[in-house]
Design a protein around this motif. Structure first.
Motif, PDB file in Angstrom:
ATOM      1  N   GLN A   7       2.658  10.860   3.682  1.00 35.36           N
ATOM      2  CA  GLN A   7       2.947  11.499   4.968  1.00 35.36           C
ATOM      3  C   GLN A   7       3.880  12.681   4.754  1.00 35.36           C
ATOM      4  OE1 GLN A   7       4.548   8.601   7.678  1.00 35.36           O
ATOM      5  NE2 GLN A   7       2.616   7.363   7.715  1.00 35.36           N
ATOM      6  N   PHE A   8       3.950  13.529   5.799  1.00 35.12           N
ATOM      7  CA  PHE A   8       4.903  14.651   5.773  1.00 35.12           C
ATOM      8  C   PHE A   8       6.275  14.140   6.224  1.00 35.12           C
ATOM      9  CE2 PHE A   8       0.799  16.752   6.223  1.00 35.12           C
ATOM     10  CZ  PHE A   8       0.902  17.728   5.249  1.00 35.12           C
ATOM     11  N   ARG A   9       7.085  13.847   5.255  1.00 32.77           N
ATOM     12  CA  ARG A   9       8.421  13.349   5.486  1.00 32.77           C
ATOM     13  C   ARG A   9       9.321  13.754   4.335  1.00 32.77           C
ATOM     14  NH1 ARG A   9       8.570   8.257   7.254  1.00 32.77           N
ATOM     15  NH2 ARG A   9      10.595   7.793   6.280  1.00 32.77           N
ATOM     16  N   GLN A  10      10.645  13.442   4.463  1.00 34.65           N
ATOM     17  CA  GLN A  10      11.601  13.901   3.464  1.00 34.65           C
ATOM     18  C   GLN A  10      11.933  12.821   2.444  1.00 34.65           C
ATOM     19  OE1 GLN A  10      15.072  15.371   5.515  1.00 34.65           O
ATOM     20  NE2 GLN A  10      14.006  17.224   6.259  1.00 34.65           N
ATOM     21  N   ASN A  11      11.999  11.573   2.863  1.00 33.52           N
ATOM     22  CA  ASN A  11      12.432  10.496   1.964  1.00 33.52           C
ATOM     23  C   ASN A  11      11.400   9.381   1.996  1.00 33.52           C
ATOM     24  OD1 ASN A  11      14.953  11.752   1.351  1.00 33.52           O
ATOM     25  ND2 ASN A  11      15.722  11.069   3.357  1.00 33.52           N
ATOM     26  N   GLU A  68       0.837  -1.183   0.000  1.00 33.26           N
ATOM     27  CA  GLU A  68       0.000   0.000   0.000  1.00 33.26           C
ATOM     28  C   GLU A  68       0.879   1.243   0.000  1.00 33.26           C
ATOM     29  OE1 GLU A  68      -2.421  -0.299   3.426  1.00 33.26           O
ATOM     30  OE2 GLU A  68      -3.742  -1.857   2.592  1.00 33.26           O
ATOM     31  N   VAL A  69       0.290   2.379  -0.301  1.00 31.56           N
ATOM     32  CA  VAL A  69       0.981   3.658  -0.326  1.00 31.56           C
ATOM     33  C   VAL A  69       0.306   4.584   0.672  1.00 31.56           C
ATOM     34  CG1 VAL A  69       1.690   5.630  -1.714  1.00 31.56           C
ATOM     35  CG2 VAL A  69       1.637   3.348  -2.732  1.00 31.56           C
ATOM     36  N   ALA A 123       1.844  -4.575   8.996  1.00 29.29           N
ATOM     37  CA  ALA A 123       1.047  -5.715   9.476  1.00 29.29           C
ATOM     38  C   ALA A 123       1.723  -6.991   8.998  1.00 29.29           C
ATOM     39  CB  ALA A 123      -0.388  -5.625   8.989  1.00 29.29           C
ATOM     40  N   SER A 124       1.119  -8.123   9.363  1.00 27.13           N
ATOM     41  CA  SER A 124       1.753  -9.388   9.018  1.00 27.13           C
ATOM     42  C   SER A 124       1.894  -9.573   7.522  1.00 27.13           C
ATOM     43  CB  SER A 124       0.963 -10.542   9.620  1.00 27.13           C
ATOM     44  OG  SER A 124      -0.364 -10.542   9.102  1.00 27.13           O
ATOM     45  N   ARG A 125       0.928  -9.123   6.759  1.00 25.56           N
ATOM     46  CA  ARG A 125       0.979  -9.311   5.322  1.00 25.56           C
ATOM     47  C   ARG A 125       0.780  -7.999   4.576  1.00 25.56           C
ATOM     48  NH1 ARG A 125       1.003 -14.475   3.638  1.00 25.56           N
ATOM     49  NH2 ARG A 125       0.527 -16.098   5.155  1.00 25.56           N
ATOM     50  N   ILE A 126       1.116  -6.901   5.178  1.00 23.09           N
ATOM     51  CA  ILE A 126       0.926  -5.593   4.551  1.00 23.09           C
ATOM     52  C   ILE A 126       2.232  -4.824   4.627  1.00 23.09           C
ATOM     53  CG2 ILE A 126      -0.299  -3.388   4.640  1.00 23.09           C
ATOM     54  CD1 ILE A 126      -2.682  -4.853   5.808  1.00 23.09           C
ATOM     55  N   ILE A 127       2.661  -4.327   3.480  1.00 21.94           N
ATOM     56  CA  ILE A 127       3.831  -3.464   3.380  1.00 21.94           C
ATOM     57  C   ILE A 127       3.336  -2.102   2.961  1.00 21.94           C
ATOM     58  CG2 ILE A 127       6.057  -3.099   2.283  1.00 21.94           C
ATOM     59  CD1 ILE A 127       6.153  -6.086   1.716  1.00 21.94           C
ATOM     60  N   THR A 128       3.784  -1.066   3.629  1.00 24.17           N
ATOM     61  CA  THR A 128       3.338   0.282   3.353  1.00 24.17           C
ATOM     62  C   THR A 128       4.506   1.109   2.863  1.00 24.17           C
ATOM     63  OG1 THR A 128       1.653   0.110   5.066  1.00 24.17           O
ATOM     64  CG2 THR A 128       2.185   2.333   4.274  1.00 24.17           C
ATOM     65  N   LEU A 129       4.301   1.793   1.745  1.00 25.58           N
ATOM     66  CA  LEU A 129       5.276   2.752   1.241  1.00 25.58           C
ATOM     67  C   LEU A 129       4.915   4.108   1.807  1.00 25.58           C
ATOM     68  CD1 LEU A 129       7.548   3.815  -0.608  1.00 25.58           C
ATOM     69  CD2 LEU A 129       5.846   3.929  -2.456  1.00 25.58           C
ATOM     70  N   LEU A 130       5.848   4.631   2.599  1.00 25.83           N
ATOM     71  CA  LEU A 130       5.630   5.955   3.178  1.00 25.83           C
ATOM     72  C   LEU A 130       6.202   6.962   2.204  1.00 25.83           C
ATOM     73  CD1 LEU A 130       6.644   5.171   6.882  1.00 25.83           C
ATOM     74  CD2 LEU A 130       4.376   5.119   5.827  1.00 25.83           C
ATOM     75  N   TRP A 131       5.300   7.679   1.553  1.00 31.71           N
ATOM     76  CA  TRP A 131       5.714   8.624   0.489  1.00 31.71           C
ATOM     77  C   TRP A 131       5.504  10.048   0.987  1.00 31.71           C
ATOM     78  CZ3 TRP A 131       8.417   8.423  -3.774  1.00 31.71           C
ATOM     79  CH2 TRP A 131       8.361   9.498  -4.675  1.00 31.71           C
ATOM     80  N   PRO A 132       6.508  10.875   0.756  1.00 30.88           N
ATOM     81  CA  PRO A 132       6.397  12.261   1.236  1.00 30.88           C
ATOM     82  C   PRO A 132       5.239  12.964   0.519  1.00 30.88           C
ATOM     83  CG  PRO A 132       8.676  11.724   0.767  1.00 30.88           C
ATOM     84  CD  PRO A 132       7.879  10.584   0.251  1.00 30.88           C
TER      85      PRO A 132
END
Length: 902
Positions: A881-885, A877-878, A892-901
């Protein structure tokens, strides 16, 4: 009229009509599909109801259920879709006087027994027919299996179907009621004349026919005389003359209503009839060439006290019997003699002398009756004068006798009776009332009274124009002229006779009185007719007609024959009918056949010959048609070929003209067969237009534009941000010296020739750890280098030939998932936030695959991506968020999250 619907349905080829054979008003179970037959079914019950009455004294049976239309002879003309009802005479005296055993017209009884209580109350009538003097004689006679009540309901229904409005129906019932009320008017002596005894009844009658009360009373009680100075003076009439004037008015009312209804039915049968000039329409109708006429003939009547009506009915029967004898016997025998055939004349009873006794203009019965009616003002004196004139002039005639002419005939009353020997039977006539019944009904005073009527029926119809009543003409003159016109018309047509035999006089079903039947056969002349038909030649044709019809059955006369028609007829008979010489006779102008079997044989030969002739004609016609079609086909093909050549040249010229125009614009409209050529021209024009546009682009930008064109086809409508506005450089790390040095080593190590794309990414490995990597896209592989170790390749490159799908999201993130065969995946995200590399990378990847001639992988645009980096299925998932990189995180056990600025 009773037989008319059945006959008409046969002529018009419509659905048969189910008629109750013992009912004067037929109730069809369903109406035929033909419109004209349907209208005739509507007219038939109305004609039978208003125009027929019960007569039990007919000598011969003429219609089913012994319903004799003696007062009316109906003459129907059928001309294709035209139909007309003609009435050549009507006995109005039946309204006020009848012999014992006869009923009046059916409509009187149906109105009294079938109308509603409200209608009876408004007309001030009683249910009992015996209450009215015009219905008392013969009222005891009831028709078997006839219900006047139900018949009246059916008459009302047919009136509605015939288009007679409610107001007109009420006017008809008012006239009928007024006639019944007139019969109840009584007179009393007043001074030297008569006066009405029941004045309230006169007021009722005046309202029903719509005339002023005073005018009606004056009409009944006064007579108009001319004084010595020529001035008209009114005097009270004697009681007997007032009664005759009352009956005269009743008869005139019924005649008036009768004529109006006939005209109404004719306008229904033939909608084109002009209501203003029906006589002209009838004249035009009589000029029709092809038509069928159905004549309902009179029956012969003999009663205990035969009077004026019986004499005229029997006269018409006498004339029609004379026509029958002339048509079936005399004309045939005269033709045999004229054609010089071996024929012995058959003797038959000729009633020409009896007809002359009536018709003679000098010493005829009708002439003496008219003379006595005109000369004598007193009716009794006129009757005696009529008998005296007969005794003086025709006492020696073989068909006439009276007590004065033959004192030995004790059956005849002196000065009262005379006898005429008719073809059927001698009939004794009583002269009482002859002169009064012979006088015209519609005299001047009656017309003047009708001119003041407000009744719809009496006001709408012009009696003088339609009934063609000549002022002053007597009933006898009108009837004699009508019968003469009818017989003259029959002589000009091909007549077919239907003679009906009355089985018995007791009206018993399934019983035939042999003596009675034989008597009718003898008096009708049927025996002589059968003998003439048996000994005669029933089938005859002129030589020209016979030769023209049957010439094709003989080889020597068809198709060409040089002899006369007589020679051709002899040749046909000799060749096709050998051995039949005794059954065929050649006359002066005609050929005669003894048996109809020979005619049938000739018709069979003709049918066979016609088939051969038809086949020959069809073969010749088909040959002619085929040749003509071939010539037309050759010509049409030549014309079509030239036209197509012209069209092609014209279309090519139009396409060429449009092709040479550099600017965009509408293309010419061409026929469908030139669509391919037009499409080819459009493609060539677009290619040329694009080629010219590409030529204006610098060389260093052509590759980028080509890649953006590929990206437009991939991302349009799927991802809004794909970097189409950026400068696509391909190798974005070419400015890094360390990367340039390492890239040369990688070319040697992995043996690729060209580096197509490079950029910084963040890649997630199988342990779900995010690592900084540099993606390198060559012409055949994809590899990831570690910038922290001098851009060295950590793993073997991934071959493009094993690529299955390319997945990215529709958002602003730069996530890319590459799936290869053998469950190999590469999940990464471009780390440069200033520029979108997804569009450039995917377009360059597709360009490389195209150069290798490899099939394009699936391109998926999904908000969430299914991946199997760890060997098991997980969801990527995407999250913005307020971040730089950017960074990959397992949430979660079967969920990967892309933290996108964000």
């Amino acid at each position: 009229a009773f037989f008319f619907p059945i006959c008409f349905s046969l002529f018009s080829l419509s659905v048969p009509i189910d008629l109750s054979p013992w009912s004067p008003v037929s109730h069809p179970t369903y109406f035929p599909s033909s419109y004209v037959s349907f209208i005739v079914c509507v007219c038939d019950p109305l004609s039978l109801t208003f125009f027929s009455f019960l007569s039990l004294n007919s000598l011969f049976f003429s219609l089913p259920s012994f319903i004799s239309p003696s007062p009316l002879s109906q003459y129907f003309h059928l001309n294709q879709v035209l139909c007309l009802l003609s009435v050549f005479f009507f006995f109005q005296t039946r309204v006020t006087s009848r012999s014992a055993g006869n009923r009046n017209f059916h409509i009187f009884y149906q109105l009294l027994r079938g109308s509603s209580d409200a209608l009876m109350k408004s007309l001030q009538l009683k249910r009992e027919a015996s209450s009215y003097s015009y219905l008392r004689p013969g009222d005891q006679q009831q028709l078997q299996n006839i219900n006047d009540k139900s018949d009246f309901k059916f008459v009302e229904m047919t009136m509605c179907l015939a288009g007679i409005e409610q107001a007109q129906q009420l006017a008809i019932w008012s006239v009928v009621a007024a006639i019944l009320h007139l019969g109840q008017v009584k007179f009393d002596r007043y001074d030297t004349g008569a006066s009405v005894l029941n004045l309230p009844l006169i007021e009722v009658i005046s309202k029903q026919i719509g005339v002023p009360f005073d005018d009606l009373e004056i009409y009944l009680c006064f007579k108009v005389l001319q004084d010595e100075f020529g001035k008209l003076v009114q005097h009270r009439a004697p009681i007997d003359e007032a009664i005759r004037q009352r009956d005269n008015l009743a008869q005139a009312l019924y005649v008036h209503m009768f004529d109006w209804l006939v005209h109404k039915l004719n306008s229904l049968l033939q909608p084109s009839i002009s209501s203003s000039d029906p006589v002209a329409f009838t004249a035009d109708f009589d000029k029709s060439v092809r038509r069928i006429s159905l004549v309902d003939l009179y029956g012969f009547e003999k009663q205990e006290a035969s009077s004026f009506e019986q004499m005229y009915i029997n006269y018409s029967a006498e004339k029609l019997q004379n026509f029958f004898l002339w048509h079936t016997i005399k004309r045939n025998q005269d033709e045999y003699v004229g054609e010089q055939l071996p024929w012995q004349e058959e003797c038959f009873r000729d009633n020409t002398a009896t007809c002359d006794l009536f018709d003679d203009s000098q010493v005829g019965v009708f002439t003496f009756l008219d003379r006595s009616t005109e000369d004598q003002m007193d009716l009794e004196s006129a009757d005696k004068c009529f008998l005296d004139l007969l005794d003086e002039n025709v006492d020696t005639h073989q068909s006439y006798s009276s007590r004065q002419a033959d004192p030995g005939d004790t059956i005849l009353c002196p000065f009262l009776d005379f006898k005429i020997v008719h073809f059927a039977s001698p009939v004794v006539y009583t002269i009482s009332g002859f002169s009064s019944k012979n006088r015209p009904v519609l005299d001047t005073r009656t017309r003047q009274l009708f001119a003041k009527c407000s009744n719809v029926v009496l006001r709408e119809y012009d009696v003088q124009s339609v009934a063609e009543v000549t002022p002053g003409s007597s009933v006898g003159v009108e009837f004699r002229n009508s019968v003469r016109d009818l017989v003259d018309g029959l002589k000009t047509q091909d007549a077919y006779h239907v003679r009906c035999i009355k089985p018995n006089d007791t009206r018993t079903p399934n019983y035939m009185d042999e003596a009675r039947v034989c008597q009718q056969i003898e008096h009708l002349g049927l025996r002589e007719t059968i003998l003439v038909a048996k000994r005669g030649y029933p089938y005859r044709m002129t030589y020209a007609e016979f030769f023209r019809r049957y010439r094709m059955i003989c080889r020597s006369t068809f198709p060409r024959f040089r002899g006369t028609p007589l020679a051709g007829c002899r040749q046909i008979v000799a060749e096709r009918l050998p051995g039949e010489a005794t059954s065929i006779v050649f006359g002066r102008r005609k050929i005669f056949f003894k048996s109809l079997r020979l005619r049938d044989n000739l018709e069979e030969f003709r049918e066979e010959a016609l088939k051969t002739v038809i086949v020959t004609v069809q073969r010749a016609w088909r040959r002619h048609t085929a040749r003509r079609q071939l010539k037309l086909s050759i010509s049409s093909r030549r014309i079509a070929r030239c036209y197509r050549r012209f069209c092609k040249r014209r279309v090519l010229s139009l396409i060429q003209t449009r092709y040479q125009q550099p600017t965009a614009g509408p293309w010419p409209t061409v026929p469908s067969e030139f669509d391919l050529l037009l499409d080819l021209g459009k493609r060539l024009h677009r290619r040329q237009h694009f080629s010219r546009a590409i030529e204006r682009i610098p060389d260093e930008q052509r590759v980028a534009i080509r890649l953006k064109t590929i990206g437009y086809g991939i991302f349009f409508g799927k991802r809004q941000y794909w970097g189409y506005s950026n400068v696509w450089g391909g190798n974005h790390l070419a400015g890094n010296p360390a990367f340039r040095v390492q890239s040369e080593k990688l070319k040697k190590q992995w043996k690729f020739c060209e580096l197509l794309f490079s950029a910084d990414t963040v890649k997630i490995n199988s342990h779900l750890k995010s690592r900084d990597r540099v993606i390198v896209l060559t012409e055949s592989t994809v590899l990831f280098a570690d910038p922290s170790q001098g851009f060295a390749a950590k793993k073997s490159p991934l071959e493009l030939s094993k690529l299955i799908s390319v997945t990215f999201t529709p958002g602003t993130d730069q996530l890319v998932v590459l799936k290869f065969k053998h469950n190999t995946e590469a999940v990464f995200v471009f780390s440069d936030l200033q520029q979108d590399y997804v569009g450039e990378f995917v377009s360059t990847l597709m360009f490389a695959l195209a150069k290798l001639s490899l099939p394009c992988p699936r391109v998926l645009v999904l908000p969430t991506v299914e991946t199997s980096l760890t060997g098991s299925s997980m969801t990527l998932e995407v999250d913005y968020q307020f971040r730089q990189n950017p960074q990959f995180v397992k949430t979660a056990s079967r969920i990967i999250t892309l933290l996108w600025p964000a």
